[in-house]
Design a protein around this motif. Structure first.
Motif, short mmCIF file in Angstrom:
data_model
loop_
_atom_site.label_atom_id
_atom_site.label_comp_id
_atom_site.label_asym_id
_atom_site.label_seq_id
_atom_site.Cartn_x
_atom_site.Cartn_y
_atom_site.Cartn_z
N PHE A 98 -46.51 -8.13 33.43
CA PHE A 98 -46.63 -7.43 34.94
C PHE A 98 -46.48 -6.21 34.82
N ASN A 99 -47.13 -5.28 35.46
CA ASN A 99 -47.15 -4.07 35.57
C ASN A 99 -47.35 -3.82 37.20
N PRO A 100 -46.56 -3.45 38.19
CA PRO A 100 -46.69 -3.30 39.54
C PRO A 100 -47.48 -2.01 39.83
N ALA A 101 -47.38 -1.22 38.89
CA ALA A 101 -48.08 0.15 39.07
C ALA A 101 -49.53 0.07 38.93
N ILE A 102 -50.08 -0.80 38.38
CA ILE A 102 -51.43 -0.92 38.21
C ILE A 102 -52.23 -1.80 39.26
N GLY A 103 -51.56 -2.17 40.40
CA GLY A 103 -51.89 -3.03 41.32
C GLY A 103 -51.90 -4.39 41.09
N LEU A 104 -52.57 -5.19 42.14
CA LEU A 104 -52.58 -6.60 42.05
C LEU A 104 -53.87 -7.25 42.08
N LYS A 105 -54.09 -8.35 41.32
CA LYS A 105 -55.47 -8.88 41.51
C LYS A 105 -55.32 -9.82 42.71
N ALA A 106 -56.51 -10.36 43.16
CA ALA A 106 -56.81 -11.28 44.42
C ALA A 106 -55.86 -12.53 44.22
N LYS A 107 -55.49 -13.20 43.15
CA LYS A 107 -54.58 -14.33 43.06
C LYS A 107 -53.35 -13.88 43.24
N GLN A 108 -52.95 -12.63 42.76
CA GLN A 108 -51.61 -12.06 43.18
C GLN A 108 -51.42 -12.12 44.72
N ILE A 109 -52.30 -11.29 45.46
CA ILE A 109 -52.19 -11.30 46.80
C ILE A 109 -52.19 -12.33 47.52
N GLN A 110 -52.82 -13.50 47.20
CA GLN A 110 -52.85 -14.70 47.88
C GLN A 110 -51.51 -15.36 47.50
N ALA A 111 -50.88 -15.29 46.24
CA ALA A 111 -49.38 -15.86 45.83
C ALA A 111 -48.46 -15.04 46.78
#
Lengths: 515, 58
Positions: free
Chosen positions: A210-223
Motif C-alpha cells: 500500500f502506497n498512500p501517495a499514489i491515491g486510492l482505488k474506488a474499492k478503498q474509498i468504499q472501505a
C-alpha cells in the motif's frame, strides 16, 4: 483531534491586510512552491473577497493529527522532515495585536494551517494546505446545510468557524482521494478524522503493498466510508453504457447528498494526452446555490424521467452550481452544475445521513407512485388541491420534488411551528400521535409546483418515507411509505392498498424545510 | 419488516379518537409500480456493481 488547532503558537505576527499589503508578494516570499501552489493563493483571495483587514500568522509546533501524519510519512519516506508549520487567520476587523474584542467568531473569515514537508529522496520540498476552513459567502443563495463547527485557538482566543474542512494532498501520505474523504466524513460525523485512520481502512481493503501517495482505488474509498460507518450509494459510469450518464445522471446523486446536509464525491477524468482512462481526480461537494430567477426551469424545464410515462421536476433545476473543494485549486468553489461534462464523469457517490439506507433519488421515485395516484383519484374543493391535481395530470407531470433526509424530531418541529399562508397551524393532538408513531429516520419528499417553489420557497405538502428500511427488505417500495400531507388532507398507509385519510388544518402552502 | 410496521392498529385508534367519523379508510392501487421499481432497482444494481470498480483516484 483538535490538538493541532488548539496548540499555543511559538510566534505571532499581525499584518494589516489592507493596501499596500500584497497577498502575491507575501505568498512569494513565504510559501513559494515550484510549481505554483494555486490553493495557497486561493486562501488569500478568499480573504480579499471577504474584505479581510488583518492577517494573523502563528508559527506552531506539530501536535495531534499533524504529529501523527509526520510519524506516518516516516513509514513510507525515511528522509522526510517537516520544515515549517504556520496557522494563518483572516479577520474582518483591523487590529495590531490579538485582543478579545477583535478576536471573536463573527470577525473570523477563516483559517488555514500550512505545512512545509521535505523529502529529498522524492525530490519533494513544498508547502501545502494541511487544512483550511473558510465560512461560506453570506449570500443567501449559497446553501450549505448543517455545516461543521470547527473550534480552534487563534491569537490565544477560542474561536469557532462554521464551514467544511478543506485539505490538500502532499504526494507523501495522501492524494486527492484521502483529502476528499477527510472533508466529507468530518462534515457528516462532525469530528475530524486523521489520515492514519483513512489509510488504515484503505490498506485493509486490498491485498499487496500500500502506497498512500499514489491515491486510492474506488474499492478503498468504499472501505473507508464503510470503516467510518457512512452509508452511500455510488455509481461507476465506466461500467455502464454511455446512455446511463443521461438516464442516471451524476447530478441527482450529488444534489440528494448535499441537500440533506451530507455530501457527495465526484470522480472525473482529467483531460490531456498523458492521462490514462483509469486515472481520475475526485473532489468533495457539500452545498449548492439556489437561483430562484434561473431561466431554464421556466423556459425549458428539465424533467427527470423515472420511466417512459413518469416524470417530475427536480428542485435541482434551480441549482446553478454545486459548492465544493478542489484540492488542486483550493476551498469553497462554485462548480457550475452543467460545467462538468457527463462524458468526463466516471464516478459519483451520494453519502447518506446516518440512519438512512437508500438514496434521495430512490425516495423521490417512490413518492411519485402515491402522489400521481392519490391526487388524480381524489376530488377536493380546496383550490390548492385542484392546482396540484392539474400539475399531476399525466400529460402535465410538472410537480416539483425535493427529497431531504431528516430525523423525526426535525419533521415534528417543522409541522408544529410552521403555518400555511392563511396562518393555520396543524392540530397539535395529531402531531403528538405522529411523534410517537413515525420512524426515527425519514426521507421527506416535499411537493411543490413551478413558481411556488422557486419564488417563495414554499410547498403544498410532503410524502414521508421510512428511511431506515433497506430497499431489499420491503415488499416493493410501498412498505417505505408512511404518510402524506397534502392541502387539507392526510393519508396514512395501512397496508394492503388501504389508506386512512383525515382532514389537515393546513389548507395551502408552507415554507420548505431548511436545515 | 414490511407493511405491518406502519399499519399499527394503535395509530388508527389514536387518530379515530381525535377525528371520529372524519377519519376514513380508502382503498387504492398505486400506479406506475413497474417503472418505479425498475428505476429503484437500477440504482441498487449500479451500487452493487460499483463494488467491483477498478477506478483509481490520484
Amino acid at each position: 483531534m483538535d490538538a493541532h488547532r488548539l496548540v499555543d503558537p511559538i510566534r505571532i505576527r499581525v499584518k494589516s491586510f489592507s493596501s499596500p499589503f500584497s497577498s502575491f508578494r507575501w505568498v512569494d516570499n513565504n510559501y513559494r512552491n515550484y510549481p505554483e501552489n494555486y490553493a495557497i493563493r486561493r486562501l488569500f483571495s478568499l480573504g480579499r473577497s471577504h474584505l479581510a483587514q488583518t492577517l494573523l500568522i502563528e508559527d506552531i509546533q506539530p501536535s495531534g493529527m499533524i504529529r501523527e501524519e509526520n510519524e506516518e510519512i516516516k513509514d513510507y519516506v525515511a528522509d522526510h522532515s517537516m520544515e515549517g508549520l504556520v496557522r494563518l487567520s483572516f479577520w474582518r476587523t483591523a487590529f495590531k495585536r490579538p485582543n478579545a474584542s477583535d478576536c471573536r467568531d463573527e470577525n473570523c473569515i477563516g483559517y488555514a494551517i500550512l505545512k512545509h514537508d521535505k523529502a529529498p529522496s522524492r525530490n519533494y520540498d513544498e508547502w501545502h494546505v494541511f487544512e483550511a476552513v473558510f465560512r461560506k459567502f453570506d449570500h443567501p443563495h449559497n446553501c450549505v446545510a448543517d455545516p461543521m463547527r470547527v473550534r480552534l485557538k487563534l491569537g490565544g482566543f477560542p474561536i469557532a468557524v462554521d464551514g467544511v474542512i478543506y485539505a490538500q494532498q502532499n504526494q507523501l501520505n495522501k492524494a486527492c482521494a484521502q483529502v476528499a474523504l477527510r472533508s466529507v466524513i468530518s462534515k457528516i460525523l462532525k469530528r475530524d478524522i486523521p489520515y492514519t485512520e483513512i489509510n488504515r481502512f484503505a490498506r485493509q481493503a486490498l491485498a499487496g503493498t500500500f502506497n498512500p501517495a499514489i491515491g486510492l482505488k474506488a474499492k478503498q474509498i468504499q472501505a473507508v466510508l464503510d470503516g467510518f460507518g457512512i452509508r452511500f450509494k455510488d455509481f461507476d459510469y465506466s461500467q455502464h453504457p454511455y446512455y446511463e450518464r443521461r438516464k442516471n445522471p451524476y447530478r441527482k446523486y450529488i444534489y440528494a447528498g448535499v441537500e440533506s446536509g451530507n455530501c457527495a464525491l465526484l470522480g472525473f477524468s482529467l483531460k490531456g494526452p498523458a492521462v490514462t482512462y483509469d486515472s481520475c481526480h475526485i473532489i468533495p461537494l457539500y452545498g449548492h446555490t439556489f437561483n430562484k430567477d434561473t431561466w431554464a426551469p421556466d423556459a425549458e424545464i428539465s424533467y427527470f424521467r423515472v420511466g417512459e410515462k413518469l416524470r417530475y421536476v427536480s428542485s435541482i433545476n434551480w441549482t446553478s452550481s454545486f459548492l465544493g473543494h478542489d484540492d488542486n485549486f483550493g476551498p469553497n468553489f462554485c462548480i457550475p452544475r452543467l460545467y462538468i461534462s457527463p462524458k468526463q464523469v466516471l464516478y459519483v457517490a451520494e453519502l447518506l445521513k446516518p440512519g438512512v439506507v437508500y438514496s434521495g433519488a430512490q425516495a423521490e421515485a417512490m413518492s411519485l407512485r402515491f402522489l400521481y395516484t392519490a391526487i388524480q383519484r381524489q376530488q377536493s374543493s380546496n383550490v390548492w388541491w385542484q392546482r396540484l391535481a392539474f400539475y399531476t395530470e399525466p400529460e402535465e407531470q410538472r410537480i416539483v420534488l425535493r427529497a431531504i433526509a431528516i430525523n423525526r424530531d426535525t419533521y415534528i418541529e417543522h409541522l408544529s411551528t410552521e403555518s400555511d399562508w392563511e396562518g393555520n397551524h396543524e392540530n397539535p393532538e395529531l402531531i403528538k400521535v405522529l411523534s410517537s408513531w413515525l420512524p426515527k429516520h425519514l426521507w421527506v419528499v416535499e411537493v411543490s409546483v413551478p413558481q411556488l417553489f422557486p419564488a417563495n420557497e414554499r410547498k403544498l405538502g410532503e410524502i414521508i418515507l421510512n428511511g431506515e428500511l433497506m430497499i431489499s427488505d420491503g415488499r416493493g417500495e410501498r412498505s417505505h411509505f408512511c404518510m402524506a400531507r397534502l392541502p387539507s388532507l392526510f393519508y396514512f398507509n395501512l397496508g394492503k392498498k388501504k389508506f386512512l385519510t383525515i382532514p389537515s388544518k393546513l389548507r395551502s402552502h408552507l415554507p420548505v424545510i431548511r436545515l | 419488516m414490511g407493511e405491518r410496521v406502519f399499519s399499527s392498529p394503535a395509530l388508527v385508534k389514536a387518530i379515530e379518537k381525535i377525528y371520529g367519523s372524519k377519519a376514513k379508510t380508502v382503498k387504492m392501487s398505486l400506479r406506475y409500480g413497474r417503472s418505479v421499481n425498475a428505476y429503484i432497482r437500477k440504482i441498487e444494481d449500479g451500487h452493487k456493481k460499483a463494488a467491483e470498480s477498478t477506478l483509481k483516484f490520484d
